[in-house]
Motif scaffolding. Structure first.
Motif, mmCIF file in Angstrom:
data_model
loop_
_atom_site.group_PDB
_atom_site.id
_atom_site.type_symbol
_atom_site.label_atom_id
_atom_site.label_comp_id
_atom_site.label_asym_id
_atom_site.label_seq_id
_atom_site.Cartn_x
_atom_site.Cartn_y
_atom_site.Cartn_z
ATOM 1 N N UNK A 105 -15.080 5.918 13.161
ATOM 2 C CA UNK A 105 -14.776 5.763 11.731
ATOM 3 C C UNK A 105 -13.269 5.850 11.513
ATOM 4 N N UNK A 106 -12.653 6.838 12.191
ATOM 5 C CA UNK A 106 -11.203 6.999 12.048
ATOM 6 C C UNK A 106 -10.462 5.781 12.577
ATOM 7 N N UNK A 107 -10.996 5.159 13.636
ATOM 8 C CA UNK A 107 -10.347 3.975 14.189
ATOM 9 C C UNK A 107 -10.221 2.902 13.114
ATOM 10 N N UNK A 108 -11.321 2.629 12.414
ATOM 11 C CA UNK A 108 -11.290 1.597 11.372
ATOM 12 C C UNK A 108 -10.352 2.006 10.249
ATOM 13 N N UNK A 109 -10.383 3.292 9.899
ATOM 14 C CA UNK A 109 -9.517 3.781 8.820
ATOM 15 C C UNK A 109 -8.053 3.603 9.217
ATOM 16 N N UNK A 110 -7.757 3.901 10.490
ATOM 17 C CA UNK A 110 -6.371 3.806 10.973
ATOM 18 C C UNK A 110 -5.921 2.363 11.098
ATOM 19 N N UNK A 111 -6.846 1.448 11.231
ATOM 20 C CA UNK A 111 -6.455 0.034 11.263
ATOM 21 C C UNK A 111 -6.240 -0.464 9.845
ATOM 22 N N UNK A 112 -7.158 -0.121 8.948
ATOM 23 C CA UNK A 112 -7.149 -0.760 7.632
ATOM 24 C C UNK A 112 -6.047 -0.211 6.745
ATOM 25 N N UNK A 113 -5.952 1.107 6.617
ATOM 26 C CA UNK A 113 -5.068 1.646 5.587
ATOM 27 C C UNK A 113 -3.573 1.612 5.943
ATOM 28 N N UNK A 114 -3.146 2.102 7.120
ATOM 29 C CA UNK A 114 -1.702 2.035 7.380
ATOM 30 C C UNK A 114 -1.162 0.606 7.348
ATOM 31 N N UNK A 115 -1.976 -0.356 7.789
ATOM 32 C CA UNK A 115 -1.543 -1.752 7.740
ATOM 33 C C UNK A 115 -1.167 -2.156 6.329
ATOM 34 N N UNK A 116 -1.979 -1.732 5.354
ATOM 35 C CA UNK A 116 -1.689 -2.092 3.972
ATOM 36 C C UNK A 116 -0.560 -1.253 3.404
ATOM 37 N N UNK A 117 -0.508 0.012 3.819
ATOM 38 C CA UNK A 117 0.507 0.900 3.251
ATOM 39 C C UNK A 117 1.916 0.505 3.684
ATOM 40 N N UNK A 118 2.030 -0.169 4.833
ATOM 41 C CA UNK A 118 3.354 -0.633 5.306
ATOM 42 C C UNK A 118 3.278 -2.145 5.447
#
Lengths: 245, 459
Positions: free
Chosen positions: B374-387
């Protein structure tokens, strides 16, 4: 896509002379008033949900005391090859034959995929139903749809003004004259940093300005082919060979 | 080969039908508790649809957050079914038999849950129903087939249809069995559902052929579903962390990792809750753990390749994104947790034979994997958008709201609720598969040679 540009009568676009921009935000306010953009109160900014169809980004350059403020107005670039268009599942955004990237509010379902696809971050989502103070009741522009909650919106190059201008010209049996149509931001800009016009007309002001050596587009490596062209800042205190940044 | 205990068919029937014929005492309170959580969750979703997505922590440009992460998570879990029932069936892995149905069931329910997330996460869900769900030829309001958001429902509904058929076909003999053992309204229900199953050779043949055909037809889905989910992200050149050609195989193998781990979780629960020690045995856990070591290691290779490809170009925005994802608070904590729970702890455990045969440890290791995935998907999706782009002026953080967290936990309760509800009416372990496997295992002695009692035709 790019080939179509020659065939049609109008190819609307904008030239932004960054050298003239003072960061006064008049364009932001004018746009807000013209396009019924909801008020950006403090909490909107705190939650990073403020809507500014045009925003003036400010960057500091250099170390104190030799600091410069750099301003760059950014609005929808109306890309000819727009990354927001193919990803929309319901065709709520598409490219019309006058070079505008058009948002159809009625079709939008609010997946926000277009906003993720947009490299310029100029698409805005209505997280809440927009509300205005009672005093603003009669201030809304009747030519512009008030967007409901749950849909995307973005700079339309004041499409209502373009439509009116083209309609008037067609009624008189002529083409739109250069400078006849002004978007709210170009009209408000005190230094004429923003210029709006028809790129298909070789003699228009924007076409001439576009030929300036200083011209560039934002994020060219993404090959979006924007209809907004920027003219670079001139630094008088720098020697010609010195590079920027 | 595994150790086999002879279990006679009467015992098999009695034990495996205990969910239906004499429901365990814990069943009703558990289902009611979960039902209350589920009801509150639906109420929360109702609030969100009613008030607007302002109730989430989403912002600009972090337009997708916890919900899309959870959507990808559940689609990943759904790969359990296809791995266990299609791939292992076609490769004739005997140990798959007791878990096929539960895995397929997990697939169906997790897909149903996954489909809810993009729907409730849209600004105007009712419009999605209007534009997409009835494929509209009459009014010419066609969806945009260039959009991955159209590919998604196509892939997922294909998978859902295939899995449901597969589940049903495998359920037919057991429905016939239940019909013969119940009275009253239950008998009426099972009579209708069993479709006149009498267990004659022709029906068995059709049932077997149907199962094999569906397994083979679903194999392409095995590759396509999560590839397409990954393309939701990979086709977006504006987001540095998403725009990667490696995403499709990376997501598929990640989905197998999390899906098979979810099967392990479920097997342990089934063994404990219904006391099916005779059917779900340590050797099943052992086999799954060995499979998982391979899958997890392949997935880890993809994870590192993705990072290496990303930073190889030394592109400033990409480096900034990876800096946030790996080194900045609080993402660094999430990243370390992800690496440890997704790979290091579980694989470290599975390498020991004693752990592979210990049900409790296997249960916890599989829970770890799914936290990590779950964290893997979260780490792909959110930081990509945040930066997102070089325009640092618009960089933003994201903090999911309480409501978003609740809906994440609601989805776990919802899937468990559906599984338990199913377990009340249908056997979770396929009786006929169990008996078939027992029969295949029987051997007779001819002179000094032991030979299988039954020579099997093509499966």
């Amino acid at each position: 896509m790019t080939l179509q540009r020659e065939k049609r009568d109008y190819s609307w676009g904008m030239v932004v002379d960054v050298d003239k921009c003072t960061g006064c935000q008049a364009c932001v306010l004018a746009c807000q008033a013209e396009n019924n953009v909801p008020l950006n109160l403090q909490d909107r900014f705190e939650r990073a949900r403020a809507m500014q169809w045009i925003r003036v980004e400010r960057y500091w350059e250099g170390e104190f005391p030799d600091v410069k403020a750099r301003f760059i107005p950014i609005m929808c670039q109306h890309c000819e090859n727009a990354p927001c268009e193919p990803v929309c599942p319901v065709f709520a955004t598409y490219h019309n034959n006058e070079g505008l990237n058009v948002q159809v509010y009625n079709r939008c379902v609010g997946t926000r995929y277009c906003a993720n696809g947009c490299p310029y971050i100029v698409r805005f989502f209505n997280y809440w139903e927009p509300v205005w103070p009672e005093a603003f009741r009669n201030h809304l522009n009747p030519d512009v749809t008030v967007r409901s909650r749950g849909i995307m919106e973005k700079c339309s190059f004041c499409v209502q003004r373009i439509r009116r201008g083209v309609r008037n010209a067609e009624r008189d049996g002529r083409k739109v004259v250069d400078g006849e149509i002004q978007t709210a931001c170009t009209q408000a800009c005190p230094t004429d940093a923003l210029v709006f016009g028809n790129f298909n007309d070789e003699d228009s002001k924007v076409s001439k300005m576009k030929k300036d050596d200083r011209h560039y587009t934002l994020l060219p490596h993404l090959a979006t082919d924007p209809n907004v062209v920027y003219l670079a800042q001139i630094d008088t205190d720098r020697s010609a060979g010195e590079s920027h940044g | 080969m595994q150790q086999r205990r002879t279990i006679d068919q009467i015992h098999t029937n009695r034990v495996l039908l205990n969910g239906q014929l004499d429901t365990p005492k814990w069943w009703a309170p558990t289902v009611i508790t979960l039902g209350i959580i589920v009801a509150i969750g639906f109420f929360m979703i109702g609030i969100m649809v009613n008030k607007g997505l302002g109730v989430t922590g989403l912002s600009r440009p972090v337009y997708w957050g916890l919900f899309i992460t959870t959507f990808v998570f559940w689609v990943g879990i759904s790969h359990a079914g296809i791995m266990i029932s299609a791939i292992l069936r076609l490769s004739q892995a005997e140990w798959r038999r007791p878990v096929t149905r539960a895995a397929e069931l997990l697939t169906v329910f997790s897909l149903l849950t996954a489909l809810l997330f993009p729907l409730m996460h849209a600004g105007r869900p009712w419009r999605i129903v209007y534009y997409i769900l009835p494929y509209d030829f009459a009014r010419g309001i066609m969806p945009n087939i260039r959009s991955p958001l159209i590919w998604d429902p196509v892939a997922i509904s294909t998978y859902l249809t295939g899995s449901t058929l597969f589940l049903y076909i495998a359920l037919l003999p057991d429905l016939g069995n239940l019909r013969d053992r119940t009275q009253g309204w239950q008998k009426a229900l099972y009579t209708v559902l069993a479709l006149g199953w009498r267990g004659n050779p022709r029906q068995w043949k059709l049932q077997t052929v149907g199962g094999i055909l569906l397994s083979a037809l679903m194999l392409p889905i095995f590759v396509s579903v999560h590839s397409i989910v990954s393309w939701d992200f990979a086709v977006t050149p504006a987001v540095e962390g998403w725009h990667s050609t490696i995403f499709a195989p990376y997501f598929v193998i990640g989905a197998v990792h999390s899906g098979v781990s979810a099967v392990v979780t479920m097997m342990a629960l089934m063994r404990w809750l219904w006391k099916w020690e005779d059917f779900i045995r340590p050797e099943h856990f052992d086999a799954l753990a060995r499979l998982l070591i391979v899958v997890a290691t392949g997935w880890l290779a993809f994870t590192f390749l993705e990072l290496i490809f990303a930073v190889y170009g030394l592109d400033a925005p990409e480096l900034e994104l990876r800096d946030l994802q790996i080194f900045q608070w609080p993402w660094n904590i999430l990243f370390v947790t992800f690496v440890f729970t997704g790979y290091i702890i579980p694989v470290g455990m599975w390498l020991q034979k004693s752990v592979r045969n210990n049900i409790a440890l296997m249960f916890w290791s599989s829970i770890f994997v799914n936290i990590g995935m779950w964290l893997e998907r979260f780490l792909i999706i959110v930081p990509g958008l945040a930066r997102k782009t070089p325009f640092v002026y618009t960089w933003e953080a994201y903090r999911p709201s309480g409501l978003e967290w609740f809906i994440l936990f609601w989805s776990l309760a919802w899937v468990t609720f559906l599984m338990l509800l199913f377990s009340r009416f249908f056997p979770l372990v396929p009786l006929f598969e169990q008996k078939e496997s027992q029969t295949f295992g029987d051997s007779i002695k001819i002179g000094r040679v032991r030979v299988p009692a039954i020579v099997r035709e093509a499966d």
